[in-house]
Design a protein around this motif. Structure first.
Motif, PDB file in Angstrom:
ATOM      1  N   GLN A  22      19.548  70.541 -94.625  1.00 18.43           N
ATOM      2  CA  GLN A  22      18.244  69.897 -94.820  1.00 18.43           C
ATOM      3  C   GLN A  22      17.596  70.470 -96.072  1.00 18.43           C
ATOM      4  N   THR A  23      16.826  69.633 -96.784  1.00 16.64           N
ATOM      5  CA  THR A  23      16.244  70.140 -98.032  1.00 16.64           C
ATOM      6  C   THR A  23      15.084  71.102 -97.754  1.00 16.64           C
ATOM      7  N   PRO A  27      17.265  78.924 -98.469  1.00 21.07           N
ATOM      8  CA  PRO A  27      18.414  79.832 -98.422  1.00 21.07           C
ATOM      9  C   PRO A  27      18.017  81.257 -98.822  1.00 21.07           C
ATOM     10  N   GLN A  29      19.993  83.118-100.578  1.00 17.40           N
ATOM     11  CA  GLN A  29      20.568  83.332-101.913  1.00 17.40           C
ATOM     12  C   GLN A  29      20.238  82.108-102.758  1.00 17.40           C
ATOM     13  N   PRO A  31      21.523  81.100-106.158  1.00 18.79           N
ATOM     14  CA  PRO A  31      22.301  81.342-107.369  1.00 18.79           C
ATOM     15  C   PRO A  31      21.740  80.555-108.556  1.00 18.79           C
ATOM     16  N   GLY A  63      14.142  68.925-107.893  1.00 19.60           N
ATOM     17  CA  GLY A  63      15.392  69.475-107.352  1.00 19.60           C
ATOM     18  C   GLY A  63      15.947  70.646-108.139  1.00 19.60           C
ATOM     19  N   ALA A 251      19.513  69.585-107.374  1.00 17.45           N
ATOM     20  CA  ALA A 251      20.258  70.183-106.258  1.00 17.45           C
ATOM     21  C   ALA A 251      19.977  69.442-104.958  1.00 17.45           C
ATOM     22  N   ARG A 252      18.773  68.853-104.843  1.00 16.74           N
ATOM     23  CA  ARG A 252      18.450  68.121-103.611  1.00 16.74           C
ATOM     24  C   ARG A 252      19.388  66.923-103.458  1.00 16.74           C
TER      25      ARG A 252
HETATM   26  N1  LIG Z   1      19.667  77.848-106.766  1.00 15.05           N
HETATM   27  C1  LIG Z   1      19.692  77.253-105.579  1.00 15.05           C
HETATM   28  N2  LIG Z   1      20.484  77.720-104.594  1.00 15.05           N
HETATM   29  C2  LIG Z   1      20.542  77.136-103.373  1.00 15.05           C
HETATM   30  N3  LIG Z   1      19.841  76.048-103.058  1.00 15.05           N
HETATM   31  C3  LIG Z   1      19.034  75.528-104.003  1.00 15.05           C
HETATM   32  C4  LIG Z   1      18.922  76.080-105.301  1.00 15.05           C
HETATM   33  N4  LIG Z   1      18.061  75.350-106.030  1.00 15.05           N
HETATM   34  C5  LIG Z   1      17.648  74.360-105.231  1.00 15.05           C
HETATM   35  N5  LIG Z   1      18.226  74.461-104.016  1.00 15.05           N
HETATM   36  C6  LIG Z   1      18.036  73.564-102.888  1.00 15.05           C
HETATM   37  O1  LIG Z   1      17.834  72.257-103.404  1.00 15.05           O
HETATM   38  C7  LIG Z   1      16.816  71.580-102.688  1.00 15.05           C
HETATM   39  C8  LIG Z   1      15.702  71.183-103.626  1.00 15.05           C
HETATM   40  O2  LIG Z   1      15.093  72.344-104.137  1.00 15.05           O
HETATM   41  P1  LIG Z   1      13.512  72.488-104.316  1.00 15.05           P
HETATM   42  O3  LIG Z   1      12.777  71.732-103.260  1.00 15.05           O
HETATM   43  O4  LIG Z   1      13.194  73.912-104.438  1.00 15.05           O
HETATM   44  O5  LIG Z   1      13.333  71.736-105.703  1.00 15.05           O
HETATM   45  P2  LIG Z   1      11.989  71.502-106.534  1.00 15.05           P
HETATM   46  O6  LIG Z   1      12.282  71.914-107.924  1.00 15.05           O
HETATM   47  O7  LIG Z   1      10.830  72.154-105.851  1.00 15.05           O
HETATM   48  O8  LIG Z   1      11.868  69.923-106.453  1.00 15.05           O
HETATM   49  P3  LIG Z   1      10.548  68.989-106.506  1.00 15.05           P
HETATM   50  O9  LIG Z   1       9.984  69.138-107.888  1.00 15.05           O
HETATM   51  O10 LIG Z   1      11.069  67.622-106.248  1.00 15.05           O
HETATM   52  O11 LIG Z   1       9.635  69.499-105.432  1.00 15.05           O
HETATM   53  C9  LIG Z   1      16.383  72.534-101.583  1.00 15.05           C
HETATM   54  O12 LIG Z   1      17.138  72.268-100.431  1.00 15.05           O
HETATM   55  C10 LIG Z   1      16.773  73.886-102.127  1.00 15.05           C
HETATM   56  O13 LIG Z   1      17.032  74.792-101.076  1.00 15.05           O
END
Ligand SMILES: Nc1ncnc2c1ncn2[C@@H]1O[C@H](COP(=O)(O)OP(=O)(O)OP(=O)(O)O)[C@@H](O)[C@H]1O
Length: 415
Positions: A22-23, A27, A29, A31, A63, A251-252
């Motif tokens: 799920q988004t 996590p 970690q 990376p 993402g 990544a989402r």
């Molecule tokens: N470096 C990473 N390692 C593991 N998971 C990641 C990483 N970067 C992003 N994710 C995962 O990708 C998904 C989207 O990340 P996140 O919501 O933090 O993006 P965002 O930049 O805040 O996007 P938005 O601007 O649309 O809110 C989440 O599930 C997040 O856990």
């Protein structure tokens, strides 16, 4: 036999821990975000000694891990100061709360847990401001307030709230606040007044999109927790990563692609996830996204789109003029308001901008210019549009017309 039995028998449970994909899952970690984490940590470390850190503006495309990183830092900060004696980390998602009252109510709720809280509605904004200042000052510490999706407030309510929050330190005597604004709108700062721009963006941290290799590492980390090792076939992770890197480095989207691929495999009763599932998942996600857009267009735009589909199915050349003729007929059958041709031409341009159709201007010499239109949606989406209950009268009318036509043809044959 119960209605779920067949589906239950066929379905294989491939995802061991659905929550991990799920988004909303944070996590442990992250990376490829080590530099961004280090930058932000360096800026906010003074809060652990009750000193005010600079405000930060975090930007980066959707993402790219902005929310995940900030939530991770929030968790780690709490480990450093478990009783929150020197600093507190407050997270507000402005997509959910996008007005000044709501934001202050939300922040105060995270600070005060007794009956003296600001009520959810009913007070003047000035009273809310004053109460908020007294709450914060009583605590005698640093508050790091994360405003995620900060651009949502600006769109709906202007930048007064930012002025209030960024000047609050001038009024506070004991406590201090520091704002971390997070946005995926690269033009956000251009929309702010100069004063607020410099206050909010004292420090800037930019998150760049992930490349295919980075997405592979992210997906692999999540897949190890979500699936047993033998479930994910060769090439699945790299295919998901390559598709998402090409799209946007989001990544989402990459995680969604992996999750939907596994769900398709589960539904088919397959024992592992393969590249073929990834391709099917990509198609499904694309179709779902277009359908979501079509759901939001107005009734008039839907009638225009339905008229274009009719011409497309008859294999006619589609021009603004013949769309209007069919549109007129359809409005009549549906008892809908008839718009002028110019307005319908605007709706055609909107459909073009949404990518649902392609419209190209064609010149016909002395006869002037028109637009030639092509549908840019596949059969599944066409069927979705046609099945809209709005078009039921149209469906009935057209099948009646068709039956009459066949009957006439039969009668002619007999004669
Ligand atoms: N470096 C990473 N390692 C593991 N998971 C990641 C990483 N970067 C992003 N994710 C995962 O990708 C998904 C989207 O990340 P996140 O919501 O933090 O993006 P965002 O930049 O805040 O996007 P938005 O601007 O649309 O809110 C989440 O599930 C997040 O856990």
């Amino acid at each position: 036999m119960g209605i779920f039995d067949e589906s239950k028998q066929k379905r294989k449970q491939l995802i061991k821990n659905r929550n991990i994909l799920q988004t909303t899952y944070i996590p442990d970690q992250l990376p490829h975000r080590e530099n961004e984490i280090r930058n932000i940590v360096e800026i906010i470390t003074p809060s652990l000694y009750k000193n005010k850190p600079s405000n930060i503006l975090v930007t980066g495309k959707t993402g790219t891990g902005k929310t995940a990183v900030l939530n991770y830092i929030g968790k780690e900060l709490k480990k450093e100061d478990p009783k929150e004696e020197n600093c507190s980390f407050i997270y507000v998602n402005c997509e959910i709360v996008d007005n000044p009252y709501g934001i202050l109510f939300n922040i105060s709720n995270q600070i005060i847990i007794d009956q003296n809280r600001i009520p959810p509605t009913g007070w003047s904004l000035d009273r809310v401001y004053d109460t908020m200042i007294s709450y914060i000052d009583k605590e005698n510490k640093v508050f790091i307030i994360v405003l995620d999706e900060i651009d949502r407030i600006l769109q709906k309510n202007g930048d007064d709230i930012f002025y209030f929050l960024t000047t609050m330190n001038e009024i506070l005597k004991q406590s201090k606040i520091s704002i971390i604004g997070v946005t995926n709108n690269a033009k956000f700062t251009e929309l702010l007044s100069t004063k607020i721009k410099s206050r909010l963006g004292e420090e800037k941290v930019i998150f760049s999109p992930y490349n295919a290799e980075q997405l592979q590492n992210i997906l692999r980390g999540r897949a190890e927790l979500a699936f047993d090792t033998e479930i994910i076939g060769d090439g699945v992770i790299s295919r998901c990563a390559a598709i998402s890197a090409q799209d946007s480095g989001d990544a989402r989207k990459a995680l969604d692609l992996l999750r939907v691929s596994a769900e398709i495999a589960e539904r088919n009763g397959d024992t592992s996830v393969t590249e073929a599932h990834v391709i099917a998942a990509r198609n499904k996600i694309e179709i779902d996204a277009v359908i979501e857009v079509i759901r939001t267009i107005t009734v008039q735009s839907k009638i225009v789109l339905r008229s274009i589909i009719e011409l497309h199915e008859k294999k006619d050349i589609i021009t603004t003029g013949n769309v209007y003729s069919i549109y007129k007929e359809n409005c009549d059958i549906l008892s809908a308001n008839l718009l002028k041709e110019k307005r319908v031409a605007d709706l055609i341009s909107e459909l073009d901008m949404l990518g649902i159709i392609h419209a190209r201007v064609k010149s016909f010499g002395r006869n002037g210019r028109t637009r030639e239109i092509e549908l840019n949606i596949n059969k599944d989406i066409i069927d979705f549009v046609k099945k809209d209950e709005l078009f039921e009268p149209l469906q009935k009318h057209k099948s009646k017309k068709q039956t009459t036509l066949w009957k006439e043809q039969e009668d002619n044959k007999k004669v």
